[in-house]
Design a protein around this motif. Structure first.
Motif: not given
Length: 388
Positions: A238-245
């Motif tokens: 899983r990616s973890g924190q990600l810019d929603p952009g």
């Protein structure tokens, strides 16, 4: 003597334990048998632990359904005539309404199905385990224990997003996960390190799934995970924190929700960064530079989130590593704590290498502890039985 069974379905394993029913209050559950099937996939292994021995059996390809079936067949041979009077289940997502263990009735199960899109690696398997257990043990009490429950009661600023307010009321909020693990660590600290338990503690649950919890006086104040089990630290897949952009960009490119979900949940994290494996053991043993880069990013994010959790607490009195990686991977702990002396977090290198529980020599305590989610589930079953 009757028995209580616990089922703990993770994203890459299925753990189970059998406890003797009728345990006296205050003594803790008496474990008779435990084990797990991992890694789920083409080369699964059944590990069985009892008082006499640990036995590992190669079982070949196994998804969650096959794993549950294998465990139920194994238990038929091992229960020695004991009746299973309760089955306790780890349920990853309980939403805002389920803040404590509950009896799993048809109505409750229907409500829990609504959370499957928020925890697709876990919730469907959790509920499949309930269905299988109901068939195998039709007279047993089925009890759900929620990973989100420990985090209910956060301050509002740690529960909300800066979105239109009506979305919060509709349930779009930070829930936090790994609550059963944090519940156990809180109880362990209260028993063995009571002064620390009353203070400001950051707990890092690091495994195939990973998150952190900021505790004050044994209560959750903040968590790195949010609305779903994707937020915060990078994990196995899983990616973890990600810019929603990034998600908007992928949608505009023509990627559909299903392919994006597959990428975020199954193709990212350590696996995506390294292109080698989601398993930290494999990456630590690899000489490939891509494995080193993946570990470097993983441990950098741990450092960053330790600082964030300390800020949420207004300081830090102790840090606890737990989970399969947190308890067992000494190099990960070393890299994660590099440069954090300013927080009073300083490792004892020898104690860390030797796998000791107490591994800090700075102003703040550092511990590496086993977690016991199954024990937390078993105790919830005993309480539910007693309340009937």
């Amino acid at each position: 003597m009757d028995a209580v069974l616990t089922l703990n379905a993770g994203s890459s394993s299925l753990k189970f334990s059998v406890y003797e029913a009728g345990t006296q209050a205050g003594q803790g559950p008496a474990k008779l048998l435990g084990g797990q099937i991992e890694p789920l996939g083409p080369a699964a292994r059944l590990t069985l632990d009892d008082a006499r021995e640990t036995r590992v059996t190669e079982i070949g390809p196994a998804g969650m359904g096959e794993a549950i079936g294998t465990i139920l067949v194994t238990l038929e041979r091992r229960l020695a005539g004991r009746a299973v009077v309760a089955v306790g289940h780890r349920i990853v997502h309980g939403g805002a309404e389920f803040d404590r263990p509950v009896r799993l009735t048809p109505d409750v199960l229907k409500r829990l199905e609504a959370f499957e899109p928020l925890a697709p690696l876990h919730q469907p398997h959790n509920l499949a385990g309930v269905a299988a257990a109901e068939i195998a043990f039709p007279d047993a009490l089925q009890v759900g224990c929620f990973d989100t429950a420990f985090h209910r009661g956060h301050p509002w600023v740690n529960d909300t997003f800066a979105l239109p307010a009506h979305l919060y009321e509709e349930g779009v909020r930070r829930y936090g996960f790994h609550g059963l693990s944090y519940d156990y660590i809180a109880s362990r600290l209260a028993e063995d390190w009571p002064e620390l338990a009353r203070g400001r503690v950051v707990v890092a649950h690091l495994g195939n799934g990973a998150s952190m919890c900021a505790m004050s006086g044994g209560r959750s104040i903040a968590s790195t995970m949010g609305f779903s089990a994707l937020d915060g630290l990078p994990m196995g897949t899983r990616s973890g924190q990600l810019d929603p952009g990034v998600l908007l960009y992928l949608l505009e490119k023509g990627e559909g929700p299903e392919s994006i979900a597959r990428m975020l949940y199954r193709e990212s994290g350590l696996l995506g960064l390294s292109g080698i494996s989601h398993d930290m053991r494999t990456l630590l043993a690899s000489s490939d530079p891509a494995a080193a880069r993946a570990i470097e990013y993983y441990t950098f994010r741990i450092r960053r989130e330790i600082g964030a959790m300390a800020a949420a607490l207004g300081g830090i009195d102790g840090l606890v590593f737990t989970g399969g990686v947190g308890r067992n991977a000494a190099p990960v702990r070393t890299m994660a704590l590099a440069g954090l002396d300013f927080l009073g977090l300083k490792l004892d290198p020898e104690a860390n290498r030797n796998g000791a529980e107490r591994i800090g020599i700075g102003a703040a305590e550092i511990l590496a502890l086993e977690t016991d989610e199954e024990g937390v589930i078993a105790r919830a079953c005993f309480r539910t039985i007693a309340a009937d």
